[in-house]
Design a protein around this motif. Structure first.
Motif, PDB file in Angstrom:
ATOM      1  N   THR A 179       4.220  -1.068   8.753  1.00 38.13           N
ATOM      2  CA  THR A 179       2.855  -1.485   9.049  1.00 38.13           C
ATOM      3  C   THR A 179       2.707  -2.942   8.637  1.00 38.13           C
ATOM      4  O   THR A 179       3.135  -3.336   7.551  1.00 38.13           O
ATOM      5  CB  THR A 179       1.835  -0.636   8.278  1.00 38.13           C
ATOM      6  N   HIS A 235      -0.358  -5.639   8.278  1.00 39.47           N
ATOM      7  CA  HIS A 235      -1.765  -6.007   8.357  1.00 39.47           C
ATOM      8  C   HIS A 235      -1.875  -7.483   8.727  1.00 39.47           C
ATOM      9  O   HIS A 235      -0.915  -8.252   8.602  1.00 39.47           O
ATOM     10  CB  HIS A 235      -2.465  -5.735   7.019  1.00 39.47           C
ATOM     11  N   SER A 278      -3.221  -6.699  13.714  1.00 37.43           N
ATOM     12  CA  SER A 278      -2.600  -5.748  12.801  1.00 37.43           C
ATOM     13  C   SER A 278      -1.819  -4.740  13.641  1.00 37.43           C
ATOM     14  O   SER A 278      -2.239  -4.406  14.766  1.00 37.43           O
ATOM     15  CB  SER A 278      -3.644  -5.020  11.959  1.00 37.43           C
ATOM     16  N   GLU A 321      -6.989  -5.098   9.288  1.00 42.07           N
ATOM     17  CA  GLU A 321      -6.283  -3.956   8.728  1.00 42.07           C
ATOM     18  C   GLU A 321      -5.800  -3.046   9.855  1.00 42.07           C
ATOM     19  O   GLU A 321      -6.527  -2.771  10.816  1.00 42.07           O
ATOM     20  CB  GLU A 321      -7.208  -3.161   7.791  1.00 42.07           C
TER      21      GLU A 321
END
Length: 546
Positions: free
Chosen positions: A125, A127, A140, A166
């Protein structure tokens, strides 16, 4: 403003810190512009794209009405597909070159959900603030690697991207489920291709008693006749030759196996498989299984050089740098020959060099790199050749020689054109094993490593191969040399090994243009009549060093 400053006051995950460090070490800057990333070509019918298409279609339907984007990259980080339903998303992606054909590696685009999973080999992931390049901080994303279910190698990365600081926590489970579906489809496709190859092999084996080999991506089939006839190293050579088989019709070729057996090879593609090939081998000798030789086998080239040694006439040996010109010259001239090298002109000057040419009294004279001789010395050399002494010349390929040098070279009644290593696939195993024996006697190159080596373009020819084998042998002091022992740049068996005959000719033309222009990309593109962007694209596609 640098990467560490931008992150001041915020806790940074270890995998993001490592990614930023890799991007910085590659020379990338946070302020780098991404609007002009170069665009390369890719295969729109690859196994990855075929397997992912239905999954991407379903994801696109589920994301209708959102501003999310789905992107798919191959194992090199090149985007091969993207999906979105909002035109604003398309414009935003275009501004950062997130388009099919762009290579979104960390080296080119910094931390991102396509390139970083390729480095970490797991889902990541990212951000907004965690992107290394400022232009990506408005996005993101989450990316997950796609593994080949048979080999467990990474085939590509699936990514979902949205605008915002985010990443949505649902990104990860959504992509993980999609990747599971894709890997299942890859598995089913691989099993289906293997079944078709096996059926084609069994059908051919029923109709013929000749040696038969079937090649798939991760599968090799042989009948008993082929098992008796082939050495392990022959498999890599056969796979390389068979990869050039046309989509329809048959490839026919004569070659000599590692055992010394001359055979006729016939190869054709297996329909319904991405790369399945059937190879039939017909021995041209009377005995089906040749007797193993106790000494090294002379190649056709070495036999030709041995014949010229007894001729007594001037000989021209031409070839690319590193193709073995000096060795060939000494095979013809003998160990006691005098040697003059045109590069010695820098030290000796033209007068002393000419005096040495005239005063050479040995049984034979070798004159190296005659393409570097000025016109006056070419005339002097021509007079020496007219006397018909035992002179052996070495030069660059004949089409590249200046006019004055060509005139002198034309006085050699015997000429040998040394082929570049990339065109010696049927001899490659013998050459590589002979070189390795000089460093590690009795050492063996595993077929997978040999296949990877054969697939390389080898701009440095024999000299480059010798350096790679020496470095590899120093690292692996015992046991077989496997593909994992090779330098990283020489492990790829993908694109180069599957080039068609036309593509190989195109690759050779580009390599030749780069050699003639001393690696100058602008001049090479002009010589080929293509744009510099196209040249870079083709170099990447063919795995040519940049």
């Amino acid at each position: 403003m640098n990467a560490s400053t931008a992150q001041a006051g915020r806790a940074t995950r270890a995998e993001i810190e490592s990614s930023w460090r890799r991007a910085s070490m590659s020379g990338l800057r946070p302020e780098a512009a991404l609007d002009r990333l170069s665009i390369g070509e890719f295969d729109p019918r690859s196994r990855l794209l075929v397997a992912t298409a239905p999954v991407l279609d379903e994801l696109t339907d589920r994301l209708a009405g959102t501003t999310f984007c789905i992107a798919l990259a191959d194992s090199t980080g090149r985007i091969v597909d993207r999906r979105f339903t909002d035109p604003r998303t398309e414009r935003a992606l275009d501004r950062i070159s997130a388009v099919p054909g762009a290579q979104y590696t960390e080296e080119n685009a910094g931390t991102n959900a396509l390139g970083t999973p390729l480095e970490t080999m797991r889902g990541v992931t990212v951000h907004g603030r965690e992107h290394f390049v400022e232009a990506l901080k408005v996005f993101s994303c989450y990316g997950h690697p796609i593994r080949n279910p048979v080999t467990r190698r990474i085939e590509g990365v699936l990514d979902i991207t949205g605008v915002g600081p985010e990443a949505n926590p649902l990104f990860a489970p959504l992509m993980q489920r999609a990747v599971e579906d894709i890997e299942q489809r890859l598995w089913e496709g691989a099993r289906q291709a293997e079944r078709r190859l096996l059926q084609a092999f069994q059908h051919a084996a029923q109709r013929r008693c000749r040696a038969l080999v079937g090649f798939g991506d991760e599968l090799v089939l042989t009948n008993r006749a082929a098992l008796d006839l082939l050495d392990p190293s022959d498999h890599a050579v056969l796979r390389d030759i068979a990869s050039a088989a046309p989509g329809s019709g048959e490839l026919a070729r004569e070659l000599v196996l590692g055992s010394g057996a001359p055979v006729t090879l016939r190869a054709h593609k297996v329909g319904g498989t991405p790369d399945g090939v059937l190879v039939e081998l017909t021995p041209r000798a009377r005995t089906r299984v040749p007797r193993r030789r106790t000494g090294p086998r002379l190649s056709t080239l070495d036999s030709r050089l041995a014949e010229l040694r007894t001729s007594g006439e001037p000989v021209l040996i031409a070839g690319e740098p590193g193709s073995g010109r000096t060795r060939a010259a000494h095979l013809v001239a003998g160990a006691r020959a005098d040697v003059l090298d045109a590069t010695d002109l820098v030290v000796l000057g033209e007068r002393e060099w000419a005096e040495r040419l005239d005063s050479a009294t040995a049984e034979a004279l070798v004159v190296e790199r005659i393409e570097l001789l000025p016109e006056a010395l070419c005339a002097r050399l021509a007079r020496r050749l007219a006397e018909r002494p035992r002179v052996v010349l070495t030069s660059a390929p004949q089409p590249d020689l200046p006019a004055a040098v060509r005139s002198a070279a034309a006085l050699c009644p015997a000429r040998v054109d040394l082929p570049p290593l990339r065109n010696r696939d049927d001899e490659f195993a013998r050459i590589a094993h002979a070189m390795l024996a000089e460093v590690r006697p009795a050492a063996r190159i595993a077929p997978s490593a040999l296949e990877a080596l054969i697939a390389q373009p080898w701009p440095g020819n024999l000299r480059e191969l010798r350096g790679v084998l020496r470095a590899t042998a120093e690292k692996r002091t015992a046991g077989d040399i496997t593909i994992h022992d090779l330098p990283a740049a020489y492990r790829n068996t993908g694109r180069s090994a599957r080039l068609s005959g036309r593509e190989r000719a195109e690759r050779d033309a580009i390599a030749e243009a780069l050699r003639i222009t001393g690696g100058n990309k602008v001049h090479a593109a002009q010589r080929l009549g293509i744009s510099r962007t196209t040249l870079y694209s083709r170099m990447r596609a063919f795995g040519l060093p940049r």
